[in-house]
Design an enzyme around this catalytic site. Structure first.
Site, PDB file in Angstrom:
ATOM      1  N   HIS A 128     -16.907 -11.567   0.380  1.00 31.65           N
ATOM      2  CA  HIS A 128     -15.965 -11.293   1.460  1.00 31.65           C
ATOM      3  C   HIS A 128     -16.543 -10.208   2.354  1.00 31.65           C
ATOM      4  O   HIS A 128     -16.859  -9.108   1.904  1.00 31.65           O
ATOM      5  CB  HIS A 128     -14.607 -10.875   0.901  1.00 31.65           C
ATOM      6  CG  HIS A 128     -13.882 -11.981   0.227  1.00 31.65           C
ATOM      7  ND1 HIS A 128     -13.124 -11.810  -0.916  1.00 31.65           N
ATOM      8  CD2 HIS A 128     -13.816 -13.311   0.513  1.00 31.65           C
ATOM      9  CE1 HIS A 128     -12.604 -12.977  -1.273  1.00 31.65           C
ATOM     10  NE2 HIS A 128     -13.009 -13.900  -0.426  1.00 31.65           N
ATOM     11  N   GLU A 156     -15.557  -6.268   2.642  1.00 32.14           N
ATOM     12  CA  GLU A 156     -15.535  -5.454   1.422  1.00 32.14           C
ATOM     13  C   GLU A 156     -16.865  -4.716   1.255  1.00 32.14           C
ATOM     14  O   GLU A 156     -17.659  -5.004   0.366  1.00 32.14           O
ATOM     15  CB  GLU A 156     -15.195  -6.352   0.226  1.00 32.14           C
ATOM     16  CG  GLU A 156     -13.802  -6.958   0.366  1.00 32.14           C
ATOM     17  CD  GLU A 156     -13.501  -8.084  -0.612  1.00 32.14           C
ATOM     18  OE1 GLU A 156     -14.311  -8.295  -1.548  1.00 32.14           O
ATOM     19  OE2 GLU A 156     -12.475  -8.772  -0.438  1.00 32.14           O
ATOM     20  N   ARG A 185     -13.203 -11.502   7.052  1.00 36.69           N
ATOM     21  CA  ARG A 185     -13.322 -11.801   5.623  1.00 36.69           C
ATOM     22  C   ARG A 185     -14.238 -12.988   5.317  1.00 36.69           C
ATOM     23  O   ARG A 185     -14.998 -12.977   4.346  1.00 36.69           O
ATOM     24  CB  ARG A 185     -11.913 -12.085   5.077  1.00 36.69           C
ATOM     25  CG  ARG A 185     -11.837 -12.655   3.660  1.00 36.69           C
ATOM     26  CD  ARG A 185     -10.383 -12.936   3.331  1.00 36.69           C
ATOM     27  NE  ARG A 185     -10.201 -13.744   2.130  1.00 36.69           N
ATOM     28  CZ  ARG A 185      -9.916 -13.261   0.928  1.00 36.69           C
ATOM     29  NH1 ARG A 185      -9.811 -11.953   0.751  1.00 36.69           N
ATOM     30  NH2 ARG A 185      -9.726 -14.059  -0.108  1.00 36.69           N
ATOM     31  N   HIS A 219     -16.057  -7.314  -5.780  1.00 36.80           N
ATOM     32  CA  HIS A 219     -15.155  -7.410  -4.634  1.00 36.80           C
ATOM     33  C   HIS A 219     -14.443  -6.065  -4.457  1.00 36.80           C
ATOM     34  O   HIS A 219     -14.690  -5.112  -5.182  1.00 36.80           O
ATOM     35  CB  HIS A 219     -14.113  -8.509  -4.863  1.00 36.80           C
ATOM     36  CG  HIS A 219     -14.669  -9.894  -4.860  1.00 36.80           C
ATOM     37  ND1 HIS A 219     -14.437 -10.788  -3.830  1.00 36.80           N
ATOM     38  CD2 HIS A 219     -15.433 -10.565  -5.766  1.00 36.80           C
ATOM     39  CE1 HIS A 219     -15.042 -11.940  -4.098  1.00 36.80           C
ATOM     40  NE2 HIS A 219     -15.655 -11.825  -5.262  1.00 36.80           N
ATOM     41  N   GLU A 258     -12.837  -6.057  -9.006  1.00 36.03           N
ATOM     42  CA  GLU A 258     -12.245  -5.528  -7.775  1.00 36.03           C
ATOM     43  C   GLU A 258     -12.393  -4.009  -7.806  1.00 36.03           C
ATOM     44  O   GLU A 258     -11.725  -3.320  -8.576  1.00 36.03           O
ATOM     45  CB  GLU A 258     -10.773  -5.921  -7.663  1.00 36.03           C
ATOM     46  CG  GLU A 258     -10.521  -7.415  -7.583  1.00 36.03           C
ATOM     47  CD  GLU A 258     -10.772  -7.982  -6.192  1.00 36.03           C
ATOM     48  OE1 GLU A 258     -11.104  -7.191  -5.273  1.00 36.03           O
ATOM     49  OE2 GLU A 258     -10.632  -9.206  -6.035  1.00 36.03           O
TER      50      GLU A 258
END
Length: 485
Positions: free
Chosen positions: A248, A251, A303, A374, A448
């Site tokens: 993405h 990020e 994104r 991510h 994440e």
């Protein structure tokens, strides 16, 4: 005839792509697939069928949290296209990010109505809260509705563009001088452009030719290299780990963390434990180079990738993490090309996701783990993401995941929640970790990274090294677990 009509377009594209040579040759059979053996997306005609499905006004309760943004993302996509034509950056002055509690009955339905009116979008969230992006011209209206409905929220970011302007300051003179002495521009005190990242990888391959090589496994839609770096001492008994970042585009902490991992393992390889040295590390820092560059020059919050969708309202890009071929097209993925979670015309319709899948499938390496980095939220997620289900060995994944999370917390204090993607967050089909697990890779995790919402995607550069150090501690735990298989 207005261009707003949906059409069906069959597009055949045939492109011949030549493999980029390795920077240094390694013994055949122990490392990379033989040159030319990995079929690339451009090597065969591609038939792209554009969906005619018009986004419906499905009741909010039947939609997953990540689907909130479909309509507003369509509007933002059109505005971004106008900014692109005008050669200007998308400006988020006055836009805000709120943290909204969703535990009260009716909150999600209200947010759904606001979304359908193009007043809000969402950044992240789980079953108890959502981080909500509010456009500057919608602040007064949304505030009034939230107060009327007695919905609890607080402002996390009061001016998004101000935060963006402060996120990535230029290096001071001492850091610039250090770059010159070091031979590459990577510092982990700044978010770097793709050219710096690729130059850093090439530098390491030339500096440590006995253990490091770089290969281009494919090309992005706009023709940028998908560069994978391999760290290995060449032992035929080695297991293998594939790590990627930057799926993405917005990020930024993801490629920064992944390049930090590369640097620490490469520079200290002789002193590393056998757990690290007895693994072949394959690392792709930026899966989505087109989108990543776009966030630096046009739209900080972009994104998706940058492949156009024919027959739409100038909407561009697919979410690469909804485009992988295991249970593609299911829950948590949109058929609307203007959505931030657009799944693509079909599984592996995007050159970036297809190149990764073809490389892993054709590699001679014995992959035992797949890590994809991510942001944000501080979660350590394992399959399945496509639905509220878990694989047969989910207890193993949970144990290892909690061990990684403990190492992260012991190193820097950050607390990571561990669980299945669908159970801890929400269903999202077409993810790369689900696909990797379906290929038989034992340990497949989506990580994440920080933070939990104070900065969200706009994480200041002062966080890079602390976050990356924590991640390295987690990787060391994973390496030790792999050798117990």
């Amino acid at each position: 005839m207005k261009m707003w009509l949906w059409t069906v377009v069959l597009l055949a594209v045939t492109t011949l792509t030549f493999c980029t040579p390795l920077i240094n040759e390694l013994e055949p059979g122990k490392d990379w697939p033989k040159r030319g053996s990995v079929k690339q997306p451009q090597d065969e005609p591609e038939i792209t069928e554009i969906s005619t499905e018009v986004p419906s006004n499905t009741d909010f309760k039947e939609r997953t949290p990540v689907e909130f943004g479909d309509e507003i993302e369509e509007e933002i996509a059109i505005l971004a296209k106008a900014a692109e034509v005008a050669d200007t950056k998308v400006d988020y002055s006055g836009a805000q990010v709120w943290k909204v509690s969703t535990e009260k009955t009716g909150v999600r339905a209200t947010l759904g109505r606001l979304r359908r009116r193009n007043l809000i979008s969402t950044w992240a969230g789980n079953q108890t809260y959502l981080d909500v992006f509010v456009k500057s011209n919608a602040l007064q209206n949304v505030t009034r509705i939230m107060k009327r409905e007695n919905i609890t929220f607080h402002i996390v970011i009061d001016d998004l563009q101000k935060r963006i302007n402060e996120e990535n300051p230029p290096l001071d003179e001492n850091e610039i001088e250090l770059q010159d002495r070091r031979g590459h521009r990577m510092t982990w005190k700044q978010y770097h452009r793709l050219e710096d990242i690729h130059g850093f990888m090439d530098y390491l391959a030339k500096t440590y030719p006995k253990i490091i090589s770089v290969n281009t496994i494919g090309k992005s839609y706009e023709g940028r290299d998908l560069k994978v770096l391999r760290i290995s001492d060449g032992k035929p008994t080695n297991k293998a780990v594939f790590i990627d970042g930057g799926i993405h585009a917005r990020e930024w902490i993801s490629p920064a963390t992944v390049t930090y991992l590369i640097n620490q393992i490469a520079e200290n390889f002789d002193e590393e434990s056998d757990d690290i040295k007895n693994i072949d590390w394959y690392i792709l820092p930026v899966v989505n180079p087109d989108g990543y560059e776009y966030t630096h020059v046009k739209d900080r919050l972009w994104r998706k990738n940058r492949k156009p969708t024919i027959g739409t309202r100038a909407c561009v890009g697919a979410d690469l993490n909804r485009n992988f071929g295991y249970r593609w097209g299911g829950k948590g993925a949109s058929s609307n090309p203007c959505s931030d979670i657009y799944r693509g015309a079909r599984a592996f319709s995007e050159p970036e996701s297809k190149a990764v899948s073809e490389f892993i499938k054709n590699s001679a390496a014995n992959f035992s783990a797949y890590l994809t980095y991510h942001s944000y939220g501080q979660y350590l997620l394992y399959p399945w993401g496509y639905d509220t289900a878990v694989p047969p060995d989910h207890k193993d994944l949970d144990i290892v995941g909690k061990s990684i999370a403990a190492a992260i917390e012991n190193t820097g204090g950050s607390k990571y929640s561990v669980g299945s993607s669908s159970g801890l967050l929400y269903p999202a089909s077409g993810g790369s970790d689900d696909w990797a697990k379906a290929q038989g890779i034992k340990y497949a995790f989506t990580i994440e990274l920080s933070d939990t919402g104070r900065y969200g995607f706009i994480l200041p550069t002062s966080f890079i090294e602390p976050v990356a150090r924590e991640s390295l501690a987690g990787v060391r735990v994973l390496a030790s677990q792999i050798h117990k298989l």
